[in-house]
Design a protein around this motif. Sequence first.
Motif, PDB file in Angstrom:
ATOM      1  N   ARG A  58       0.828  -1.219   0.000  1.00 29.90           N
ATOM      2  CA  ARG A  58       0.000   0.000   0.000  1.00 29.90           C
ATOM      3  C   ARG A  58       0.853   1.256   0.000  1.00 29.90           C
ATOM      4  N   LEU A  59       1.942   1.213   0.756  1.00 27.22           N
ATOM      5  CA  LEU A  59       2.804   2.384   0.905  1.00 27.22           C
ATOM      6  C   LEU A  59       3.951   2.414  -0.091  1.00 27.22           C
ATOM      7  N   ASN A  60       3.975   1.442  -1.028  1.00 26.71           N
ATOM      8  CA  ASN A  60       5.080   1.340  -1.986  1.00 26.71           C
ATOM      9  C   ASN A  60       6.427   1.340  -1.283  1.00 26.71           C
ATOM     10  N   SER A  61       6.521   0.579  -0.217  1.00 27.72           N
ATOM     11  CA  SER A  61       7.758   0.502   0.551  1.00 27.72           C
ATOM     12  C   SER A  61       8.830  -0.226  -0.243  1.00 27.72           C
ATOM     13  N   PRO A  62      10.110   0.058   0.042  1.00 32.91           N
ATOM     14  CA  PRO A  62      11.199  -0.632  -0.660  1.00 32.91           C
ATOM     15  C   PRO A  62      11.126  -2.146  -0.507  1.00 32.91           C
ATOM     16  N   GLU A  63      10.563  -2.637   0.617  1.00 32.67           N
ATOM     17  CA  GLU A  63      10.488  -4.083   0.842  1.00 32.67           C
ATOM     18  C   GLU A  63       9.617  -4.783  -0.202  1.00 32.67           C
ATOM     19  N   ALA A  64       8.727  -4.025  -0.859  1.00 35.52           N
ATOM     20  CA  ALA A  64       7.825  -4.613  -1.846  1.00 35.52           C
ATOM     21  C   ALA A  64       8.362  -4.542  -3.259  1.00 35.52           C
ATOM     22  N   ALA A  65       9.571  -4.029  -3.417  1.00 39.39           N
ATOM     23  CA  ALA A  65      10.139  -3.891  -4.755  1.00 39.39           C
ATOM     24  C   ALA A  65      10.431  -5.249  -5.381  1.00 39.39           C
ATOM     25  N   ASP A  66      10.780  -6.216  -4.544  1.00 33.14           N
ATOM     26  CA  ASP A  66      11.076  -7.565  -5.020  1.00 33.14           C
ATOM     27  C   ASP A  66      10.088  -8.525  -4.361  1.00 33.14           C
ATOM     28  N   THR A  67      10.362  -9.795  -4.447  1.00 28.49           N
ATOM     29  CA  THR A  67       9.487 -10.797  -3.833  1.00 28.49           C
ATOM     30  C   THR A  67       9.328 -10.562  -2.336  1.00 28.49           C
ATOM     31  N   ILE A  68       8.086 -10.650  -1.867  1.00 27.80           N
ATOM     32  CA  ILE A  68       7.832 -10.636  -0.426  1.00 27.80           C
ATOM     33  C   ILE A  68       7.652 -12.089   0.013  1.00 27.80           C
TER      34      ILE A  68
END
Length: 432
Positions: A58-68
Amino acid sequence: MRPLQHSLLSIFISAAALSATSGNIYVSPAGDDRADGSINAPIKTPSEALRRAREWRRLNSPEAADTIQIILADGNYTLSESLFIRPEDSGTSSSPTIFRSANDSKAVISGGTEIKGWGIAKNDPRIPNALIGKIWVADAPTKGHRIVETRQLYVDGKKAQRASQFAPGVMDRMIDFNTSDRTITVPNTDFDIAEANSLEMVVHQRWAIAILRVKDMRHDSKGNLVVSFHDPESRLEFEHPWPQPVIGGEKGNSSYYFTNALQLLDTPGEWYQDYPSGKIYYYPEDGSDPNKSKIIAPALETLVRIDGNPERKVCNVKFENISFEYASWLRPSMEGHVTLQGGFRLLDAYKLAVPGLPEKAELENQAWIARPEAAITVSNSSGIDFHNCLFTHLAATGLDYVAGDSDCNVTECSFTDIGGTAIQIGTFPDGG
């Protein structure tokens, strides 16, 4: 300059390691949902881990840039409600959300609850004298403010047999099937059914079975038992024309057996749950103490529900090396179970007085059906995959791709001890 080079190299390695693990959320049965979800501070529940992943996206955090990755440590994750995955949880083809077990372990997502505190059943007139001291009883576990009702019981991972009239696999032949007064006539029984207020009759009719809650039993002039049943299953069983039990067929009459009464609890390995007390009775095999066994009753019917809509699907969520266990199936206790075929239960069915529908002039009967319940349901999705997962101790369907699903894969998975279909795909007609 060398110290500086070493420092820059260390910084680079640390940054690379952080980047490689920044999309990971660690979960452990010993964790805490207030923790940060790192490998040294895991959270406790898969649902909280899913919420963390949802917030990253939702927040376009860096953690979501690749596979979660939601990484589950070895152990049991007992759910109090279905794990609900919605469109806001969607990943992308380059950044999917993956639930997986840590390393070579196999985390268990479970809907079961353990039954403890067994003691010898005493002072119950329904137990024959010969079995006094052999039957054990325990209070049903509670969920919220209600006792857990169950139709399934597992002892050390093995499904136990509900108390039944005959040995497993043995049935008797009915004498008559009367659609006018909605009764089934069977040979007289050798057990007292006066206090069997939860008795059920299982009828084998051609390619399907029916589970009928017994309403009343009386003797006819020949000493046979004439059995009537509760609605809605009584109406469905006697009005639906196909399939019905066979009387006087080439191979004789259709078969049946009675089940679910303490009076029938007479064989080691059988069990029975009383109503309304909820007490669970068990006749252990080999005279063993059930307190030394792990006895599980499923308390949740659907473990995982993945639910999008045609305009906004759930996409790119995957499960790897997860075990899904102990899902319930309770509906027959509430309304019986009369099927058309494939486990699809009848909602209504009857013979047409005047044959024909606009789309089929020769049709002689009409029926409306509903799909079986399932431990995992997937609707309006894309890229919902299961790899190397185990589906076991599930009372109805294992995995159901209901409708609107595409590009989904089930690979190298095992389905065992499934009450219904392992995998169900598609729907017919609308609402079916």
